[in-house]
Design an enzyme around this catalytic site. Structure first.
Site, PDB file in Angstrom:
ATOM      1  CG  ASP A  93      -0.279  -0.047   2.535  1.00 56.07           C
ATOM      2  OD1 ASP A  93       0.758  -0.728   2.656  1.00 56.07           O
ATOM      3  OD2 ASP A  93      -0.777   0.598   3.468  1.00 56.07           O
TER       4      ASP A  93
ATOM      5  CD  GLU B 284       4.329   0.226   6.835  1.00 54.36           C
ATOM      6  OE1 GLU B 284       5.205   0.368   7.690  1.00 54.36           O
ATOM      7  OE2 GLU B 284       4.010   1.145   6.028  1.00 54.36           O
TER       8      GLU B 284
END
Lengths: 355, 355
Positions: free
Chosen positions: B68, B124
């Site tokens: 991400d 994350e």
């Protein structure tokens, strides 16, 4: 037939009308006015309803009230306790709307001293562009003409003279985004807004004398917004300020002052969202003098902005006089009581020659 | 076949994967890994993809990267200028993902010194509850076991040892609503937040020595929110703070400290949104010492929180080593260049015995 003003106020509070969603209440008001019969000439424009008598009197009094309320504050459902109605809009200003609606039947079967215009309008609690009275003045100015305008904003039995001006500005602070673990690579826009907040918190607003009335000014942060993600030093923060200023100041001066205030505190940009002029007290106007003198009404300054300023800007003397405590407006426990409602109706009926 | 790492990075940047929307990128990664053939045992759990060799080596190295990115900052579309790719995620950490994907084919036809686990995971950059590595440790801990974990977070060619802890708290300020023309009837919650903002703006974060590495701490306001309507004195303001602290402090102490900081500045309530422990540098661990020693890699502390702390909490020595400048992470101009990508791949191939 005597109207039960408390019951009517409770009914009106039961019809939600937060700004932008006044349609149902406008329908309700229009329905009640049309029931009065041919003496009232009724026009509906958007969620605004105007009812006028056409008796051919020499002078005309406009009586007005806004239909909308601020958002609910745990008080969306009205409740009655004895002779008091609590709930959103009870004071600001469904009690006033109830008084206007209760006047209407009298106008159907008795000729008043003045022709009367009843104005119910939308969008008073939000930005000026949504204000229904503004739309009426723009699109059908003859509909709202008159020699005196009385707004039934809550005044607690006082005549509240003139009104303070109000300005909203949005102060913007820029920064530079960076990872929040390495803030020295960025510049925190929210941190940069701290001095403006601090100055607003410490600001001592002036008390200004106009025609022996004391106007107490104000400056408040009403919104703040900033941040993009929890791991990012924010690159933008915006702060909305509301300035209230006495009728002694011009609109231009007041705007310049609040813009400078924000710039001095470090704002990178300042947008004027809306700016409304103040209205002078106008206590020497013959009809205002008659209203206050003949009934021995106490007079004080109006601190909040109301559409008296709009009437004043169109050359129409105007004041605020309506049921409910203005200090309860926009609070969780706004309310109105029966005695106040009945007294306001009785006084207006007497002034208009309806009793 | 040599992979063009720059082209691959650009391709990966072209697949949007803001936190919460990593599915398409996980599909892409899974497709590429499956193309390697039977040497890689692949498991997909949510938007997490794990590829493991099962050569029966004595030790196992886990190489990981998150899929991400933070939200775009005018850099959603990648662009290539010569040997540099600019765009969201280029540094944090699609360049690292490209290196991991380029390692995979080698694992298909050569036995490395260690068994290797490649871990690609979601979530994350947001709250810990969404972290894919957390889910893997919870649901399938054997999948992510190993003797050493290397995260390919951007480190600019350094080994970044350990990591600072990170804490997010939401400080709440209460007030009392009133009409903004009569603020003395209310209490402005945004004004009450001013001292906290001011203290954050003035806060001088410490620089802490751990194992001769200097950890530079931080404290930043990352979000602020307040206000209900432009004519209402606001009764609530919330401020989100991000604290970064050195591995010398315990999580509990660091949390207590930031909560006290908010309370001292007048917050009425403080909610700990998330709190992640720091990771010690662990420079004496044999595999970390080999990685840094044999290739003469420079070592510095990791200032941002990374999942090395999660590996450390599970007893697995871990460090950060990946392409891209960490100071560009989360900025509008994050980028990565070809030389950096190639150097990172070459070093990892050498360390794993693949060249």
């Amino acid at each position: 037939m005597t109207t039960d003003l408390l019951a009517l106020t409770e009914q009106l509070c039961g019809v939600p009308s937060v700004s932008g969603a006044e349609g149902a209440l406008a329908d309700d008001v229009e329905f009640r006015l049309r029931a009065v019969g041919p003496a009232l000439h009724i026009q509906r424009i958007g969620a605004n309803v105007v009812a006028r008598t056409e008796f051919g009197c020499e002078r005309r009094v406009v009586l007005g009230g806004h239909l909308d309320t601020v958002p609910a504050n745990g008080n969306a459902s009205p409740r009655r306790e004895g002779d008091v109605v609590h709930g959103l809009g009870a004071a600001d200003m469904k009690g006033g709307l109830a008084v206007l609606l209760a006047l209407a039947p009298s106008l159907g079967h008795r000729r008043p001293r003045f022709d009367v215009t009843l104005v119910f309008y939308e969008g008073e609690e939000v930005a000026d562009e949504f204000n229904g009275l503004r739309r009426l003045f723009d699109e059908s100015p003859t509909l709202v003409q008159g020699d005196l305008a009385i707004l039934l904003e809550p005044t607690g039995g006082w005549v509240e003279a003139g009104c303070q001006g109000t300005i909203h500005v949005r102060a913007g602070f820029d920064g530079v985004r960076s990872h929040s673990a390495r803030p020295w690579m960025g510049r925190n826009a929210i941190h940069r807004a701290a001095p403006l907040l601090q100055r607003c918190a410490e600001f001592e607003a002036a008390i200004v004398d106009v025609d022996s009335l004391e106007y107490r000014e104000a400056l408040q942060v009403v919104r703040i917004e900033g941040g993009i993600a929890n791991n990012v030093v924010p690159d933008r923060c915006t702060v909305v300020l509301n300035r209230r200023y006495a009728p002694s100041r011009s609109l231009d001066d007041a705007v310049a002052e609040v813009v400078a205030f924000c710039k001095d505190a470090g704002a990178d940009d300042v947008e004027v969202i809306n700016a409304s002029m103040a209205a002078p007290p106008n206590l020497m106007h013959p009809l205002i003098a008659e209203l206050t003198g003949a009934y021995d009404l106490p007079v004080r300054p109006k601190l909040g902005w109301t559409d008296v300023a709009r009437f004043a800007a169109h050359g129409i003397a105007a004041c605020n006089f309506g049921p409910g405590d203005p200090e309860l407006a926009h609070t969780a426990d706004e309310r109105v009581d029966r005695v106040t409602l009945d007294a306001c109706l009785a006084l207006l009926e007497a002034f208009l020659g309806l009793r």
